[in-house]
Scaffold this motif. Structure first.
Motif, PDB file in Angstrom:
ATOM      1  N   TYR A 254       9.766   5.847  -1.235  1.00 30.69           N
ATOM      2  CA  TYR A 254      10.609   6.887  -0.642  1.00 30.69           C
ATOM      3  C   TYR A 254       9.895   8.241  -0.739  1.00 30.69           C
ATOM      4  CZ  TYR A 254      14.850   3.878  -0.799  1.00 30.69           C
ATOM      5  OH  TYR A 254      15.783   2.878  -0.623  1.00 30.69           O
ATOM      6  N   SER A 255       9.923   8.973   0.359  1.00 32.22           N
ATOM      7  CA  SER A 255       9.337  10.321   0.321  1.00 32.22           C
ATOM      8  C   SER A 255      10.281  11.241  -0.457  1.00 32.22           C
ATOM      9  CB  SER A 255       9.164  10.856   1.746  1.00 32.22           C
ATOM     10  OG  SER A 255      10.443  11.110   2.307  1.00 32.22           O
ATOM     11  N   ASP A 256       9.738  12.355  -0.944  1.00 31.38           N
ATOM     12  CA  ASP A 256      10.579  13.314  -1.676  1.00 31.38           C
ATOM     13  C   ASP A 256      11.692  13.832  -0.775  1.00 31.38           C
ATOM     14  OD1 ASP A 256       9.009  12.859  -3.824  1.00 31.38           O
ATOM     15  OD2 ASP A 256       7.971  14.795  -3.792  1.00 31.38           O
ATOM     16  N   GLU A 257      11.390  13.965   0.509  1.00 33.85           N
ATOM     17  CA  GLU A 257      12.419  14.449   1.436  1.00 33.85           C
ATOM     18  C   GLU A 257      13.578  13.451   1.523  1.00 33.85           C
ATOM     19  OE1 GLU A 257      11.537  14.728   5.629  1.00 33.85           O
ATOM     20  OE2 GLU A 257      13.654  15.249   5.892  1.00 33.85           O
ATOM     21  N   VAL A 258      13.250  12.172   1.557  1.00 37.53           N
ATOM     22  CA  VAL A 258      14.309  11.149   1.593  1.00 37.53           C
ATOM     23  C   VAL A 258      15.142  11.216   0.310  1.00 37.53           C
ATOM     24  CG1 VAL A 258      14.694   8.644   1.448  1.00 37.53           C
ATOM     25  CG2 VAL A 258      13.239   9.578   3.255  1.00 37.53           C
TER      26      VAL A 258
ATOM     27  N   GLU B  29      22.841   9.136   6.925  1.00 35.69           N
ATOM     28  CA  GLU B  29      23.680  10.344   6.861  1.00 35.69           C
ATOM     29  C   GLU B  29      24.882  10.236   7.800  1.00 35.69           C
ATOM     30  OE1 GLU B  29      20.149  13.498   5.618  1.00 35.69           O
ATOM     31  OE2 GLU B  29      20.484  12.992   7.704  1.00 35.69           O
TER      32      GLU B  29
ATOM     33  N   GLU C 111      17.610  15.837  -8.444  1.00 38.04           N
ATOM     34  CA  GLU C 111      17.983  16.260  -7.089  1.00 38.04           C
ATOM     35  C   GLU C 111      19.499  16.193  -6.893  1.00 38.04           C
ATOM     36  OE1 GLU C 111      16.086  17.815  -5.065  1.00 38.04           O
ATOM     37  OE2 GLU C 111      14.278  17.495  -6.264  1.00 38.04           O
TER      38      GLU C 111
ATOM     39  N   ARG D 121      15.690  13.766  -1.567  1.00 46.05           N
ATOM     40  CA  ARG D 121      16.543  14.970  -1.510  1.00 46.05           C
ATOM     41  C   ARG D 121      17.711  14.786  -0.531  1.00 46.05           C
ATOM     42  NH1 ARG D 121      11.956  17.848  -3.354  1.00 46.05           N
ATOM     43  NH2 ARG D 121      10.848  17.789  -1.388  1.00 46.05           N
ATOM     44  N   ARG D 122      17.429  14.149   0.578  1.00 46.97           N
ATOM     45  CA  ARG D 122      18.516  13.957   1.557  1.00 46.97           C
ATOM     46  C   ARG D 122      19.571  12.998   1.005  1.00 46.97           C
ATOM     47  NH1 ARG D 122      15.567  13.327   7.409  1.00 46.97           N
ATOM     48  NH2 ARG D 122      17.687  13.038   8.186  1.00 46.97           N
TER      49      ARG D 122
END
Ligand code: PLP
Length: 405
Positions: free
Chosen positions: A180-184, A154, A224, A186-187
């Motif tokens: 990859y996690s869902d959070e990754v 980021e 996403e 989304r980010r």
């Protein structure tokens, strides 16, 4: 095992004169045999819409092939292109099209000065080869347990408009097996980028290639990105290279409607249409997602014992050795063996002298440079179970010798 014992075992291993190739993640012949039915003569060549698949046309793929990949990739069929046999070729062309023509509505990357890509490491050597060949600078980003180091990603993309893309193997990554996690996801989809024409090259090579029975699924990057107001950011790639035939499967890409129009325009210059006969016979063979998943279970039955054999040898010979570890992937085609710093290259060399061909140390890093010289990519798929077991033992002995030197 002390150094003298390791050396003695290594020498006697070497004297067997074995020739074992663990360098590339190729499917084994018995995996390819699972799809031999594809090679039977086709009774007819007509697609569902009466297209004669023997003739020219259809550069974005047969409707039924697009529909099949749509169900596999969880996107509408209109957002899918099926083209050729190699997803790597589609990724290459995607990068080339951006360089020459620019992203949808953008200036060609080649006219914007030096450009760069973020490269989660360790990663896939052929991705890095594309950047190197096309003169795109590569910036390493460490891969963590749930995907790339997002704080760093980021920061970099928000500050530097020359960063135009990022290689992502979101599931069972090559070689670390990272999911990859869902959070990754989304980010990555939502992060602010200084470049308006930043692209995620989303290589979903191992989407259905489970080794555990968890059958992991991750968030849809296309959804996403759309939700985050960056609909054109991600281009997803997949193929049946390790589902049916690695030299004669189907490849596909999926993205936003605007990117599909962009791709179709540029690809129409390079082809009048790809191999629709192969598309038709694949659709008839694979039928639907459930049939494909059943086929992947057969692959798993062949692959899992090979991975287990490597892990068992490593446990037996390397368990408890300081600074040595290895991944326990839940899918994909690779195990990443971590040596103590400065020992990977030497281990690969010693393994080669004992008859085992490995991917060169450093290959999983841009420019072939693993800064800590720690990673060795192990590809257990191709050799027989017996050869794999022998090779894993030879690699472990080579590492023990390298450590003792
Ligand atoms: N992407 C990854 C991450 C791979 O590991 C491989 C092959 O090993 C490929 C792409 C190649 O895909 P294809 O055969 O569709 O060109």
């Amino acid at each position: 095992m002390n150094h003298a014992e390791a050396l003695a075992h290594y020498q006697s291993f070497k004297q067997q004169g074995l020739k074992l190739d663990m360098s590339r993640g190729k499917p084994a012949p018995e995996q390819l045999d699972l799809s031999n039915h594809l090679l039977a003569a086709m009774p007819d060549f007509k697609a569902a819409d009466a297209t004669d698949t023997r003739n020219y046309g259809g550069a974005v793929g047969l409707p039924e092939a697009r529909a099949l990949f749509a169900s596999l990739l969880d996107v509408p069929a209109a957002q899918v292109v099926v083209d050729g046999n190699s997803s790597l070729a589609l990724m290459h062309d995607t990068v080339v099209f951006h360089l020459l023509y620019g992203a949808t509505g953008g200036t060609p990357w080649s006219k914007q000065g030096e450009i760069s890509f973020l490269c989660p490491v360790p990663g896939y050597d052929r991705h890095f080869a594309i950047c190197e060949a096309l003169g795109i600078k590569m910036i390493n980003v460490p891969m963590l347990d749930g995907g790339p180091d997002m704080a760093l990603v980021e920061k970099l993309v928000s500050e530097d408009a020359s960063i135009k893309g990022m290689w992502c193997v979101p599931k069972y990554s090559n070689p670390g097996g990272v999911v990859y996690s869902d959070e990754v996801v989304r980010r990555l989809a939502g992060m602010k980028t200084a470049a308006g024409d930043f692209r995620l090259i989303w290589d979903d090579a191992y989407r259905f290639h489970h080794l555990s029975d968890e059958n992991i699924a991750i968030a849809s990057v296309i959804d996403e990105c759309a939700k985050a107001g960056n609909p054109d950011r991600a281009i997803v790639f997949a193929s049946t290279s390790k589902v049916t035939l690695a030299g004669a499967g189907l490849a596909a890409l999926a993205s936003s409607p605007a990117n599909i129009a962009w791709w179709s325009k540029h690809v129409s210059v390079r082809t009048i249409g790809s191999d629709k006969i192969n598309q038709l016979r694949h659709v008839r063979f694979l039928k639907d997602r459930a049939t494909l998943e059943a086929l992947m279970e057969q692959h798993r039955q062949i692959l899992k014992p090979k991975f287990d054999a490597v892990l068992a040898q490593f446990d037996a010979l390397l368990g408890g050795v300081a600074e040595v570890s290895w991944t326990h992937p839940k899918g994909g085609y690779f195990i990443d063996l971590l040596t103590p710093p400065g020992k990977a290259r030497r281990t690969v060399e010693l393994a080669r002298e004992a008859g085992i061909t490995l991917t060169p140390a450093g290959a999983a890093f841009p420019y072939g440079k693993d800064p800590a010289d720690r990673h060795i990519r192990i590809a257990p798929s191709f050799p027989s179970l017996g050869d794999i077991t022998a090779a894993a033992r030879g690699i472990a002995l080579a590492l023990l010798v390298a450590i003792g030197e």
